[in-house]
Design a protein around this motif. Structure first.
Motif, mmCIF file in Angstrom:
data_model
loop_
_atom_site.group_PDB
_atom_site.id
_atom_site.type_symbol
_atom_site.label_atom_id
_atom_site.label_comp_id
_atom_site.label_asym_id
_atom_site.label_seq_id
_atom_site.Cartn_x
_atom_site.Cartn_y
_atom_site.Cartn_z
ATOM 1 N N GLN A 145 12.595 -9.674 -22.707
ATOM 2 C CA GLN A 145 11.077 -9.952 -23.099
ATOM 3 C C GLN A 145 10.326 -8.795 -22.490
ATOM 4 O O GLN A 145 10.636 -8.067 -21.579
ATOM 5 C CB GLN A 145 10.968 -11.401 -22.407
ATOM 6 N N ALA A 146 8.831 -8.950 -23.076
ATOM 7 C CA ALA A 146 8.185 -7.958 -22.709
ATOM 8 C C ALA A 146 7.499 -8.530 -21.305
ATOM 9 O O ALA A 146 7.147 -9.496 -21.141
ATOM 10 C CB ALA A 146 6.855 -7.955 -23.594
ATOM 11 N N ASN A 147 7.727 -7.628 -20.179
ATOM 12 C CA ASN A 147 7.050 -7.947 -18.971
ATOM 13 C C ASN A 147 5.903 -7.038 -18.397
ATOM 14 O O ASN A 147 6.039 -5.850 -18.591
ATOM 15 C CB ASN A 147 8.346 -7.619 -17.994
ATOM 16 N N ASP A 148 4.628 -7.655 -18.290
ATOM 17 C CA ASP A 148 3.555 -6.623 -18.202
ATOM 18 C C ASP A 148 2.601 -7.592 -16.965
ATOM 19 O O ASP A 148 3.068 -8.438 -16.431
ATOM 20 C CB ASP A 148 2.666 -6.985 -19.375
ATOM 21 N N SER A 149 1.637 -6.620 -16.608
ATOM 22 C CA SER A 149 0.643 -7.029 -15.627
ATOM 23 C C SER A 149 1.054 -7.516 -14.406
ATOM 24 O O SER A 149 0.843 -8.562 -13.885
ATOM 25 C CB SER A 149 -0.098 -8.298 -16.377
ATOM 26 N N PRO A 150 1.645 -6.633 -13.562
ATOM 27 C CA PRO A 150 2.430 -7.016 -12.506
ATOM 28 C C PRO A 150 1.222 -6.873 -11.355
ATOM 29 O O PRO A 150 0.453 -6.253 -11.389
ATOM 30 C CB PRO A 150 3.484 -5.876 -12.049
ATOM 31 N N LYS A 197 0.775 -1.213 -0.064
ATOM 32 C CA LYS A 197 -0.122 0.012 -0.085
ATOM 33 C C LYS A 197 0.723 1.136 0.009
ATOM 34 O O LYS A 197 0.443 2.378 -0.169
ATOM 35 C CB LYS A 197 -0.795 0.116 1.402
ATOM 36 N N GLU A 198 2.186 1.165 0.166
ATOM 37 C CA GLU A 198 3.100 2.236 0.431
ATOM 38 C C GLU A 198 3.857 2.364 -0.990
ATOM 39 O O GLU A 198 4.682 3.457 -1.079
ATOM 40 C CB GLU A 198 4.147 2.226 1.487
ATOM 41 N N GLN A 199 3.418 1.436 -1.814
ATOM 42 C CA GLN A 199 4.402 1.376 -3.110
ATOM 43 C C GLN A 199 3.172 1.197 -4.238
ATOM 44 O O GLN A 199 2.428 0.644 -4.204
ATOM 45 C CB GLN A 199 5.357 0.402 -3.135
ATOM 46 N N VAL A 200 3.844 1.649 -5.543
ATOM 47 C CA VAL A 200 3.118 1.368 -6.724
ATOM 48 C C VAL A 200 3.819 0.567 -7.608
ATOM 49 O O VAL A 200 5.062 0.589 -7.714
ATOM 50 C CB VAL A 200 2.866 2.771 -7.569
ATOM 51 N N LEU A 201 3.280 -0.629 -8.142
ATOM 52 C CA LEU A 201 3.781 -1.669 -8.958
ATOM 53 C C LEU A 201 3.309 -1.261 -10.342
ATOM 54 O O LEU A 201 2.244 -1.130 -10.713
ATOM 55 C CB LEU A 201 3.424 -2.941 -8.498
ATOM 56 N N PHE A 202 4.269 -1.295 -11.475
ATOM 57 C CA PHE A 202 3.715 -1.057 -12.770
ATOM 58 C C PHE A 202 4.787 -1.328 -13.892
ATOM 59 O O PHE A 202 6.032 -1.461 -13.437
ATOM 60 C CB PHE A 202 3.521 0.640 -12.907
ATOM 61 N N PHE A 225 8.455 -2.138 -12.844
ATOM 62 C CA PHE A 225 9.164 -1.221 -12.039
ATOM 63 C C PHE A 225 8.258 -1.127 -10.694
ATOM 64 O O PHE A 225 7.145 -1.276 -10.569
ATOM 65 C CB PHE A 225 9.054 0.574 -12.595
ATOM 66 N N ILE A 226 8.879 -0.498 -9.867
ATOM 67 C CA ILE A 226 8.180 -0.276 -8.410
ATOM 68 C C ILE A 226 8.699 1.450 -7.945
ATOM 69 O O ILE A 226 9.599 1.716 -8.154
ATOM 70 C CB ILE A 226 8.648 -1.204 -7.191
ATOM 71 N N MET A 227 7.851 2.016 -7.230
ATOM 72 C CA MET A 227 7.970 3.138 -6.791
ATOM 73 C C MET A 227 6.925 3.533 -5.699
ATOM 74 O O MET A 227 6.115 3.035 -5.201
ATOM 75 C CB MET A 227 7.731 4.291 -7.868
#
Length: 75
Positions: free
Chosen positions: A56-61, A23-28, A39-41
């Motif tokens: 490779q393409a990495n999606d949908s975390p 809840k303190e970080q955004v995953l995208f 990424f995470i921020m």
């Protein structure tokens, strides 16, 4: 005929700077490096960190229920 296969990968967060509270970080995912990576921020946009490093393409975390793992698709 070439088929594209998507594989879901579970990534264990071992980064010392990562909080265990998603809840303190955004995953995208973003293609800012030429292909889609995970990424995470922090929620305020600070401390952006790239988590995947492949061609490779990495999606949908997505966070695991415990907040200790990340699942994402690659392929």
């Amino acid at each position: 005929m070439l088929k594209r296969i998507h594989i879901t990968i579970l990534l264990t967060l071992t980064l010392s700077a990562c909080s265990n509270n998603p809840k303190e970080q955004v995953l995208f995912s973003s293609n800012r490096n030429g292909n889609s990576d995970i990424f995470i921020m922090d929620i305020d946009g600070a401390n952006v960190r790239r988590l995947t490093f492949n061609n490779q393409a990495n999606d949908s975390p997505s966070w695991s229920p415990s907040g200790e793992h990340i699942a994402y698709s690659t392929g």
